[in-house]
Design a protein around this motif. Structure first.
Motif, PDB file in Angstrom:
ATOM      1  N   CYS A 174      44.915  39.950  32.170  1.00  0.00           N
ATOM      2  CA  CYS A 174      43.953  41.056  32.215  1.00  0.00           C
ATOM      3  C   CYS A 174      44.662  42.251  32.823  1.00  0.00           C
ATOM      4  O   CYS A 174      45.139  42.185  33.957  1.00  0.00           O
ATOM      5  N   CYS A 229      42.904  43.737  36.095  1.00  0.00           N
ATOM      6  CA  CYS A 229      42.965  42.954  37.346  1.00  0.00           C
ATOM      7  C   CYS A 229      44.361  42.388  37.619  1.00  0.00           C
ATOM      8  O   CYS A 229      44.600  41.824  38.691  1.00  0.00           O
ATOM      9  N   CYS A 282      38.839  36.879  31.544  1.00  0.00           N
ATOM     10  CA  CYS A 282      39.208  37.135  32.939  1.00  0.00           C
ATOM     11  C   CYS A 282      38.055  36.684  33.822  1.00  0.00           C
ATOM     12  O   CYS A 282      36.900  37.075  33.595  1.00  0.00           O
ATOM     13  N   CYS A 300      36.732  40.129  35.979  1.00  0.00           N
ATOM     14  CA  CYS A 300      35.948  41.216  35.385  1.00  0.00           C
ATOM     15  C   CYS A 300      35.276  40.828  34.063  1.00  0.00           C
ATOM     16  O   CYS A 300      34.500  41.592  33.505  1.00  0.00           O
TER      17      CYS A 300
HETATM   18 ZN   LIG Z   1      39.938  41.364  34.778  1.00  0.00          ZN
END
Ligand SMILES: [Zn+2]
Length: 450
Positions: free
Chosen positions: A370, A373, A388, A391
């Motif tokens: 991701c 993140c 992810c 998020c």
């Molecule tokens: Zn994420």
């Protein structure tokens, strides 16, 4: 009035003397016989036309004596028959036939060496030459030859006369006094280390700096005390003076040699030439994943000209780590000796070098990351894609990542302690010693006065 020059009308002929296989694992040494022979000839003021030649032949044949080295000597003489008799007597005296030596001795009177000799010598460097071929060669070319035992020594005796040096090194061999034969060799380790530091790169493979080990002393019962290898006479004589030992030695002799030239690996191994015990090289593509077996040895296959060959890299060579890092698709050139097929393996090449020509990109697939993140996504189950966990961002496919390789595009050699006589060391890569100079006045032979 001009003076008439009175010429020495004594007719002189050039005599080549070749001999081999006078030694056995229990004692004598072909180079020592050469030393004794040169001593005898020197006392008769014989004219030498070259250094004594120490020629190493195919190291991968099973019935070699210690180093598979033969010697030839080229002299000018007005009395060849007298010298021949002396040589015959010496060879008989110093051959260890009781302990399995199979000495061969060849005389050839000529300044130039016919190409048949050179071809014979060339083959003996990388193939298995049966003694019957040497006997046939000797008869066909009308050579004067002698042998004891099975006569295997005739191969090296002919080969040493025929060897055509494209490159060479020199070796200064020092000899012990007779009462010391078989006794432990005591040499100052520090002095050998110092000698290497002072004479490198004009000498090679004297001291293993990694292990602190002296490489110039043999371990068997033979008369050699030490042997220093290098490029020229003055460096070798200087080196021998730096080496310290309490033992009073008999003397030394410098040989011209193909040691350190890698000459046994110059021929291409193919499906046809890959006979048991042949030596050579081949280029190809790694075709399987290297397997590491018990003991740390590594086996892999290489595809070359539509044929697959097994390669073995043994742990003591220090190259097994390199081999285990190879992957399918790497283009490499390898050299070594062919081992006979066994129960578990077909014919296999025992590698003596690995040269990496090109490395295949190593790709690994992993779950996508991701970007927001900077975290790896989790799989949602087979065929369900990835997500992810922080998020909630989704992705459908895995990603490819390139893994950096541990190998470089370069030549990998065995570690110094695992070098064979013929191995071309790193410092000699790409160089050629072409010096043809030989003068009797050079300090190539010495019997110490003590
Ligand atoms: Zn994420």
């Amino acid at each position: 009035m001009s003076e008439l020059i009175t010429e020495n009308v004594e007719k002189k002929t050039v005599l080549n003397i070749g001999f081999d296989d006078t030694d056995s694992p229990k004692g004598m040494c072909t180079t020592f016989l050469a030393y004794k022979l040169v001593d005898l000839l020197k006392k008769q003021r014989t004219e030498f036309l070259d250094f004594p030649r120490l020629v190493r032949f195919n190291p991968n044949i099973p019935w070699k004596t210690r180093g598979n080295g033969a010697v030839s000597i080229k002299i000018k003489t007005s009395n060849p028959s007298k010298i021949k008799n002396q040589v015959k007597n010496l060879v008989s005296k110093y051959s260890d036939t009781k302990n399995g030596a199979n000495p061969g001795l060849v005389f050839f009177e000529s300044d130039s060496i016919p190409h048949e000799f050179t071809e014979f010598s060339d083959l003996a460097l990388w193939q298995l030459i049966h003694r019957s071929n040497a006997k046939k060669f000797a008869k066909k070319n009308n050579l004067e030859y002698f042998y004891k035992g099975n006569g295997q020594g005739l191969v090296g005796a002919i080969g040493a006369i025929g060897y055509d040096f494209k490159d060479h090194t020199l070796e200064l061999l020092s000899y012990r006094k007779k009462q010391k034969f078989g006794k432990e060799r005591k040499i100052s380790i520090q002095s050998v280390k110092e000698m290497q530091e002072k004479t490198y790169p004009d000498t090679f493979n004297s001291f293993d700096t990694k292990k602190g080990r002296v490489l110039i002393t043999p371990h068997g019962p033979d008369p050699v005390f030490f042997g220093v290898r290098g490029e020229n006479v003055s460096s070798l004589v200087y080196a021998s003076k730096i080496i310290k030992s309490d033992e009073k030695l008999d003397g030394y002799m410098i040989f011209k040699s193909n040691q350190g030239t890698g000459d046994h690996l110059k021929n291409e191994l193919t499906f046809e030439t890959m006979k048991p015990y042949a030596s050579g090289k081949l280029t190809g593509i790694v075709s399987n994943s290297p397997k590491i077996v018990k003991g740390g040895h590594v086996f892999f296959k290489i595809l070359s000209n539509n044929n697959e060959f097994w390669c073995a890299v043994y742990k003591p060579t220090g190259m097994s780590v390199i081999a285990s890092d190879l992957i399918q698709g790497d283009k490499i050139s390898v050299g070594g000796g062919v081992r006979k097929a066994s129960k578990n393996f077909p014919r296999i090449i025992n590698l003596e070098f690995i040269e990496i020509i090109s490395l295949k990109k190593q790709i690994t697939t992993s779950n996508p990351i991701c970007k927001k993140c900077n975290k790896k996504m989790k799989s949602k189950g087979k065929g369900q894609g990835f997500q992810c966990i922080r998020c909630g961002k989704k992705s459908s496919r895995k990603i490819n990542q390139e893994i950096s390789r541990n190998l470089q595009k370069k030549l990998y050699l065995p570690k110094v302690s695992a070098h064979r006589h013929l191995t071309r060391p790193q410092q000699r890569q790409g160089i050629q010693n072409k010096s043809k100079i030989f003068k009797n006045s050079l300090s190539w032979f010495c019997v110490y006065e003590n």
